[in-house]
Design an enzyme around this catalytic site. Structure first.
Site, PDB file in Angstrom:
ATOM      1  CB  CYS A 121      -0.987  -0.058   1.168  1.00 16.31           C
ATOM      2  SG  CYS A 121      -2.371   1.060   0.944  1.00 16.31           S
ATOM      3  NE  ARG A 123      -9.089   5.422   3.594  1.00 17.41           N
ATOM      4  CZ  ARG A 123      -7.912   6.004   3.447  1.00 17.41           C
ATOM      5  NH1 ARG A 123      -7.818   7.145   2.812  1.00 17.41           N
ATOM      6  NH2 ARG A 123      -6.816   5.464   3.940  1.00 17.41           N
ATOM      7  CG  HIS A 155      -3.492  -3.346   4.379  1.00 14.25           C
ATOM      8  ND1 HIS A 155      -2.225  -2.846   4.576  1.00 14.25           N
ATOM      9  CD2 HIS A 155      -4.193  -2.357   3.774  1.00 14.25           C
ATOM     10  CE1 HIS A 155      -2.174  -1.603   4.134  1.00 14.25           C
ATOM     11  NE2 HIS A 155      -3.352  -1.276   3.629  1.00 14.25           N
TER      12      HIS A 155
HETATM   13  N1  GLN Z   1      -1.889   6.815   2.588  1.00  9.41           N
HETATM   14  C1  GLN Z   1      -2.075   5.981   1.452  1.00  9.41           C
HETATM   15  C2  GLN Z   1      -3.456   6.040   0.823  1.00  9.41           C
HETATM   16  O1  GLN Z   1      -4.416   6.351   1.484  1.00  9.41           O
HETATM   17  C3  GLN Z   1      -1.723   4.552   1.821  1.00  9.41           C
HETATM   18  C4  GLN Z   1      -2.706   3.934   2.767  1.00  9.41           C
HETATM   19  C5  GLN Z   1      -2.267   2.580   3.247  1.00  9.41           C
HETATM   20  O2  GLN Z   1      -1.093   2.294   3.328  1.00  9.41           O
HETATM   21  N2  GLN Z   1      -3.226   1.757   3.599  1.00  9.41           N
HETATM   22  O3  GLN Z   1      -3.591   5.745  -0.352  1.00  9.41           O
END
Ligand code: GLN
EC number: 6.3.5.13
Length: 229
Positions: free
Chosen positions: A90, A123, A189
């Site tokens: 990520c 998101r 994840h």
């Molecule tokens: N900050 C980054 C995003 O929101 C990565 C998020 C994460 O590592 N889960 O895309």
């Protein structure tokens, strides 16, 4: 001794991805191999001699610090040049790309992946499942995604998988993750290596040069069945 470098867990450790290093160590030990995790914090030099490297996810401000440190340090880039396996999750994926947007600005990435990241309109949160597109992986990949970044791959990078559920790299919902040289990167994840033993063993095989017998772990199979149903 297999050394597993856990890189910048103080800034790339928000989403439980430190677990990937634990999984690698445990799966090595279950085969009777000695393995240890070495944590490298922000500001510390990154040795280029670890057998395998793990980078996790993080928040926008934290991942800017990670990118700045890794660019200035150069150790991870030397490890990649030497073909040492690197797993990036990520924010780790975004940081290893050419550039990403975070905290309202465009930030230079480490440049190990031909990829750029800009914000999604919404998101991406939820389960993600893909069909792997790299040799050595035959089972669907499963993970949990939680990101605002949308990543577009350039010609030098290939997707890790094709999305069958979830968003993945961008809102067109087709590709997930990136593979380039010795780097494998994903939005998954979970931790991803706990959910996908085949991927864990691919990294361990690359780290050790050993052909590893599969491990029979019913609890892992049970977890996979639940996540893939
Ligand atoms: N900050 C980054 C995003 O929101 C990565 C998020 C994460 O590592 N889960 O895309």
């Amino acid at each position: 001794m297999i050394t597993i470098g856990l890189i910048l867990p103080d800034v790339l450790g928000t989403y439980g991805d430190d677990g990937n290093a634990l999984v690698l160590r445990q799966r090595a030990r279950m085969r009777g191999l000695d393995a240890e995790i070495v944590r490298i914090g922000l500001g510390e030099p990154v040795p280029s001699t670890f057998d395998v490297y793990c980078l996790g996810g993080g928040e926008d401000t934290a991942q800017i610090l990670a990118a700045e440190h890794l660019i200035a340090d150069g150790g991870l880039q030397r490890a990649a040049s030497a073909g040492r396996p690197i797993l990036a999750i990520c924010a780790g994926l975004q940081v290893l790309g050419e550039s990403f947007q975070a905290s309202g600005r465009t930030v230079q990435g480490v440049g190990l992946i031909d990829a750029t990241t800009a914000p999604l309109t919404q998101r991406a949160i939820g389960e993600v499942v893909t069909t792997p597109r790299i040799e050595g992986l035959t089972q669907p990949l499963t993970g949990f995604e939680n990101h605002m970044g949308a990543t577009v791959l350039g010609d030098d990078a290939s997707p890790l998988g094709s999305v069958t559920r979830g968003v993945g790299n961008s809102s067109d919902g087709t590709s997930e993750g990136a593979v380039q040289g010795s780097v494998i990167a994903t939005y998954m994840h979970g931790p991803v290596l706990a959910r996908n033993p085949e991927l864990a063993d691919l990294l361990l095989t690359r780290a050790t040069g050993l052909a590893l017998e599969p491990l029979e772990l019913p609890e892992v199979e049970q977890l996979r069945k639940e996540r893939l149903s």
